[in-house]
Design an enzyme around this catalytic site. Structure first.
Site, PDB file in Angstrom:
ATOM      1  N   LYS A 138       0.846  -1.192   0.000  1.00 58.61           N
ATOM      2  CA  LYS A 138       0.000   0.000   0.000  1.00 58.61           C
ATOM      3  C   LYS A 138       0.879   1.238   0.000  1.00 58.61           C
ATOM      4  O   LYS A 138       1.768   1.386   0.854  1.00 58.61           O
ATOM      5  CB  LYS A 138      -0.843  -0.012   1.279  1.00 58.61           C
ATOM      6  CG  LYS A 138      -2.324  -0.087   1.027  1.00 58.61           C
ATOM      7  CD  LYS A 138      -3.037  -0.290   2.330  1.00 58.61           C
ATOM      8  CE  LYS A 138      -4.342   0.440   2.341  1.00 58.61           C
ATOM      9  NZ  LYS A 138      -5.071   0.248   3.591  1.00 58.61           N
TER      10      LYS A 138
HETATM   11  O1  LIG Z   1      -7.681   0.693   3.019  1.00 58.28           O
HETATM   12  C1  LIG Z   1      -8.431   1.516   3.454  1.00 58.28           C
HETATM   13  C2  LIG Z   1      -8.373   2.032   4.796  1.00 58.28           C
HETATM   14  O2  LIG Z   1      -7.782   1.049   5.616  1.00 58.28           O
HETATM   15  C3  LIG Z   1      -9.718   2.289   5.419  1.00 58.28           C
HETATM   16  O3  LIG Z   1     -10.777   2.003   4.594  1.00 58.28           O
HETATM   17  C4  LIG Z   1      -9.815   3.590   6.128  1.00 58.28           C
HETATM   18  O4  LIG Z   1     -11.098   3.800   6.588  1.00 58.28           O
HETATM   19  P1  LIG Z   1     -11.478   4.811   7.706  1.00 58.28           P
HETATM   20  O5  LIG Z   1     -11.874   6.098   7.072  1.00 58.28           O
HETATM   21  O6  LIG Z   1     -12.679   4.207   8.371  1.00 58.28           O
HETATM   22  O7  LIG Z   1     -10.303   4.953   8.605  1.00 58.28           O
END
Ligand SMILES: O=C[C@H](O)[C@H](O)COP(=O)(O)O
Ligand SMILES: O=P(O)(O)OC[C@H]1O[C@](O)(CO)[C@@H](O)[C@@H]1O
Length: 936
Positions: A138
């Site tokens: 990522k």
């Molecule tokens: O890969 C995506 C993130 O881990 C995640 O969806 C973040 O979401 P949040 O806005 O609930 O922190």
């Protein structure tokens, strides 16, 4: 067909935005894969909660300490192992879907996000270390991240580009991906073997845009823009992957970079819980959902293609946003920067959490410990039962059958499970409000509320104190006229903000306070300004909301209606007052989130350290063995937490002839003064030993003890959640419904009847006393004519006499003006009673306790004997019939007396013994002293 497979046949894969060791090793991930789950994503916040919030990693950490590794190296070993384990489980999906799905994502350190070279090197290193084909690295989609994606894809590494909010940024990401494929091809690589997703964030957009939309009263755009923005991105996706340039790559086996909807858990509790899944279904997409949203979608999510629908409407919504002068680009760019910052902070916190774990392990520190003293086998059986019945998992699935046959007052009372998350999202709004209050020079905040609407604010005010430059917060929950008048004198309305706090929006005490202080403030600041001094915290559409609008309160905070009063500490009811005194809510709520993680189903109390579940099981099991007096021994500074937890436990468990009596603020005596109906909770800070010796004695005397050691006051964030969950679990064990309060109404009805008579006849119809002693009127169930024989008859001559009925307790109900000297007197009387009867004695001020322990007093098995002290008042205060109007048909003095006698009747009606002393309020101390003397 399984729901997720049906969704996959519509072109969308569901991934899971969650990871932790036991979730993988205990078979939960495998079960989800069998249900059709197709991938896993992680981020620094997820790992922070997983590692800090459980003992899942402790064994590994122990081994790694031996290898003399740095914290960073230890972190890496832990997460690499998680990703590898998850990737191995996902491998069959990877093959079955022909390498389309089955990926597990690991994020490079967000601290490198502005350095392309460092990101590339780190991503390559991690990829090599992971040794799995079905992993994605990522990478944040910053400007510096863009060249990284090209290079990584060009090197055959699959990439999940994250933190995308903005349409132009998305286009750049897609371009970088195509370039990467071309580079890989140039380098002679196989472009069919590389994969990528573009993580486009959703709910965080609505959370920010809604604030702007609110300011412009454009309610119809609330909760719409995130999906509209995503739909536009999807249109662009479709165009990009139809160009001749793409077609050429596709011919050589390239895969599209799918849009992955991230941040799809709902942040605003008033929105449907699956809004960001149902609204974003379309071909060639992924949605990574957090566990709660996963459960909600499996339960009631829809299976209809929506991404291609109503595109015109989406475009016009974005246009309208522009015309309202809301700059979506600015907001989304800002969101990316903030997202990065918050992930970096999580990363830092994670390192600190690992450091702490290492210390705890090295020094064998245990911040939570249960000494079951002979009940080990029974507790273990209950744990097993808890596990077999999947109670913790079912609570998180919001399964009302954990507690009852019907969903009423259960399904709509589970919002607290998400409170820390939801509240974190509201912080910027709350801080903005607090700034405006500070700028206007308010000095005091007086919170008007009862029970669950006042006890958490009291914990904040008394435990944290006021930070420099913030407001002095005090709580009014006594209708004693002298107390009301005291605040009228103490706080100048010109400098005071009144917080009217009631979930139901109709509690008589709270309304009476509100009308009284409204009129006082009106007289001082005039009709133009009076509304400016009032805010409301209440449920949507409550009576208070209507009146607050009419009276032009400066702000109305509408709480999630799916949260009951005693479970509302971490919702607006607790955090708005806390913000006004300068509590660092980010820290408090993140602490609560760590506890949330500790309480998850993946962290089974048998195989893990789910401390809320353990505590709940211990409470419930021991209560069944007659250890139904949970006695709190706390550090001085934590005294008020005891009052909060007292309501939580008493009102939740005390019903249908059962109940756990919380005992708080008791003087600590020698073990001989306690019966075998106790369990002790020792709640203290580390490096503090004031009560250690006494607690050791209790252990030696065979009493069960739970030790909870806090590092600092911010850990109270976690404590609120731990006790909420534990109480819910104790409710399961005791087979009661912990979210209702069926007996509270009884006393209210009787008080109302008395007041109705008062209005008709102009006087309160009080019963006749049995006898009088120096001006003190005494009421009881028997024919005694002096205090000594009264106590002997009603309570017993000695401990044996009193304890003839097993597990009795005495509750002192003081309908007097609360103050320090009365407090001391009441507590010394309490100690005298305890010494004589060797039983639990509690003290509560009326009418406050009616909204707390009052439920248990009338709802339990009738174990209580009650001593009421009621003081009349020379100085009464009129309760206005309506805010803004002088007319009054009742006073606070009348109200509190009616409440006291109403409760006396309710207790008697349910077969309890009640002794009542009514005396002149000018001589409270003298009167109580006389009674105590006669008792002695
Ligand atoms: O890969 C995506 C993130 O881990 C995640 O969806 C973040 O979401 P949040 O806005 O609930 O922190
Ligand atoms: O917030 P409200 O609706 O005013 O209620 C205050 C308290 O009264 C009770 O409903 C009991 O009377 C509690 O459960 C609650 O915390």
């Amino acid at each position: 067909m399984l729901k997720l497979n049906q969704l996959a046949s519509l072109g969308q894969s569901i991934w899971y935005d969650y990871i932790r060791r036991q979730f993988i090793t205990r078979g939960e991930l495998q079960k989800l894969i069998e249900k059709g789950l197709r991938g896993v994503t992680s981020n620094p916040s997820i790992f922070e909660k997983a590692i800090a919030g459980s003992s899942d990693y402790d064994e590994d950490i122990k081994e790694l300490i031996e290898q003399d590794l740095t914290v960073q190296e230890i972190y890496e070993k832990l997460v690499v192992k998680d990703i590898q384990l998850a990737a191995s489980l996902m491998l069959p999906v990877y093959y079955k879907t022909n390498e389309l799905d089955g990926y597990v994502s690991l994020e490079v350190s967000p601290t490198l996000a502005h350095n392309s070279h460092a990101t590339i090197d780190e991503a390559k290193r991690l990829y090599k270390l992971l040794e799995r084909k079905n992993v994605m690295i990522k990478v944040p989609a910053t400007q510096e991240g863009l060249p990284a994606i090209t290079e990584l894809i060009g090197s055959g590494i699959s990439v999940n580009m994250t933190l995308i909010f903005n349409i132009d940024n998305y286009k750049q990401v897609a371009e970088a991906y195509l370039k990467g494929l071309e580079l890989l091809s140039e380098r002679g690589g196989d472009i069919s073997k590389v994969s990528s997703v573009a993580s486009f964030f959703i709910s965080r957009i609505d959370a920010d845009v809604d604030k702007e939309v609110n300011k412009r009263n454009a309610d119809h755009l609330k909760g719409k823009i995130a999906i509209a923005n995503a739909k536009v991105a999807y249109q662009i996706f479709q165009k990009i992957y139809h160009t001749p340039r793409w077609k050429a790559l596709e011919k050589r086996g390239a895969r599209v970079q799918r849009l992955l909807w991230a941040s799809t858990g709902v942040k605003n509790p008033s929105y449907p819980d699956t809004i960001y899944v149902d609204g974003l279904i379309g071909k060639q997409t992924v949605n990574t959902v957090p566990p709660a949203t996963f459960n909600d979608f499996m339960d009631h999510g829809s299976l209809i293609i929506t991404l291609d629908e109503n595109i015109e409407e989406a475009i016009s919504q974005l246009e309208e946003l522009k015309s309202l002068d809301i700059d979506l680009d600015k907001i989304t760019n800002q969101l990316q920067a903030e997202g990065l910052e918050s992930f970096s902070k999580s990363f830092e916190n994670l390192m600190k959490a690992i450091e702490l774990k290492i210390e705890n392990i090295k020094e064998e520190r245990k911040p939570f410990r249960v000494i079951t003293s002979g009940y080990q086998a029974s507790v273990e059986n209950s744990m097993l039962e808890l596990k077999m019945q999947r109670i913790v998992e079912r609570i998180w699935e919001k399964d009302y059958t954990v507690w009852g046959d019907r969903p009423d007052e259960i399904s709509n009372r589970l919002g607290w499970l998400k409170s820390p998350d939801v509240s974190l999202e509201m912080l910027s709004d709350i801080y903005e409000f607090v700034e405006s209050i500070r700028k206007e020079g308010f000095k005091n905040a007086l919170l008007l509320g009862m029970g669950g609407s006042s006890l958490a604010p009291e914990v904040f005010s008394k435990t944290f104190g006021t930070k420099d430059g913030y407001l002095n917060l005090e709580i009014l929950d006594s209708t004693h006229p002298e107390k009301v008048l005291e605040y009228n004198k103490k706080f100048d309305p010109e400098e005071t903000l009144y917080i009217v706090s009631t979930k139901s929006g109709g509690t008589v005490e709270t309304f009476s306070f509100m009308k009284f202080f409204y009129n006082q403030t009106l007289a001082k600041v005039g009709i133009k300004n009076v509304g400016n001094h009032f805010i409301a915290i209440t449920d949507p559409q409550s009576g208070l909301e209507t009146i607050a609008k009419e009276l032009k309160f400066r702000k109305i905070f509408l709480n999630d209606p799916n949260i009951g009063g005693r479970y509302s500490a971490l919702s607006l009811f607790g955090i708005v007052p806390a913000a006004l005194i300068g509590v660092d809510l980010d820290k408090l709520l993140n602490n609560a989130l760590v506890m949330v993680c500790n309480s998850e189903g993946a962290n089974c109390p048998i195989h893990g350290d789910n401390t809320p579940a353990k505590l709940g099981v211990v409470m419930g099991t021991l209560a069944e063995f007659g250890r139904d007096k949970i006695t709190f021994i706390t550090s001085k500074q934590l005294k008020y937490f005891g009052n909060w937890v007292e309501q939580l436990i008493a009102e939740s468990t005390g019903k249908i002839g059962k109940g756990i009596l919380p005992v708080v603020g008791e003087e600590i005596l020698e073990p001989e003064y306690y019966s075998n109906d106790r369990i002790f909770i020792h709640l203290k800070f580390e490096n503090e030993s004031a009560n250690d010796e006494s607690v050791e004695k209790f252990k030696r005397a065979g009493h069960p003890v739970v030790e909870i050691i806090l590092k600092d006051i911010y850990e109270l964030g976690g404590e609120f959640f731990r006790w909420e969950m534990a109480t819910a679990i104790a409710g399961w064990k005791l087979n009661i419904q912990p979210f209702d309060q069926p007996n509270v109404e009884a006393a209210k009805i009787l008080a109302r009847e008395m007041l109705a008579e008062y209005l008709k006849e102009g006087k309160l119809n009080q019963p006749n006393p049995n006898f009088e002693m120096n001006g003190i009127k005494v009421y009881s169930n028997d024919y005694s004519s002096d205090i000594t024989s009264l106590f002997n008859n009603q309570l017993g001559r000695n401990a044996e006499d009193f304890r003839e009925r097993e597990n009795q307790y005495i509750a002192i109900h003081a309908y007097v003006k609360p103050n320090e000297s009365v407090d001391k007197l009441l507590h010394s009387f309490r100690t005298l009673l305890q010494k004589k009867y060797k039983s639990a004695i509690t003290v509560g001020y009326g009418p406050g306790f009616l909204h707390s322990t009052g439920q248990l007093h009338k709802g339990d098995a009738g174990k209580g004997v009650f001593i009421q002290f009621i003081s009349t008042s020379k100085n009464d205060a009129a309760i206005p019939d309506n805010a803004g109007d002088e007319k009054s048909t009742m006073s606070f003095g009348t109200l509190i007396t009616a409440q006291a006698f109403g409760d006396r009747k309710a207790l008697k009606n349910s077969g309890r013994k009640v002794i009542t002393f009514l005396f002149d309020g000018t001589e409270i101390e003298k009167s109580i002293n006389q009674i105590v003397k006669a008792f002695n």
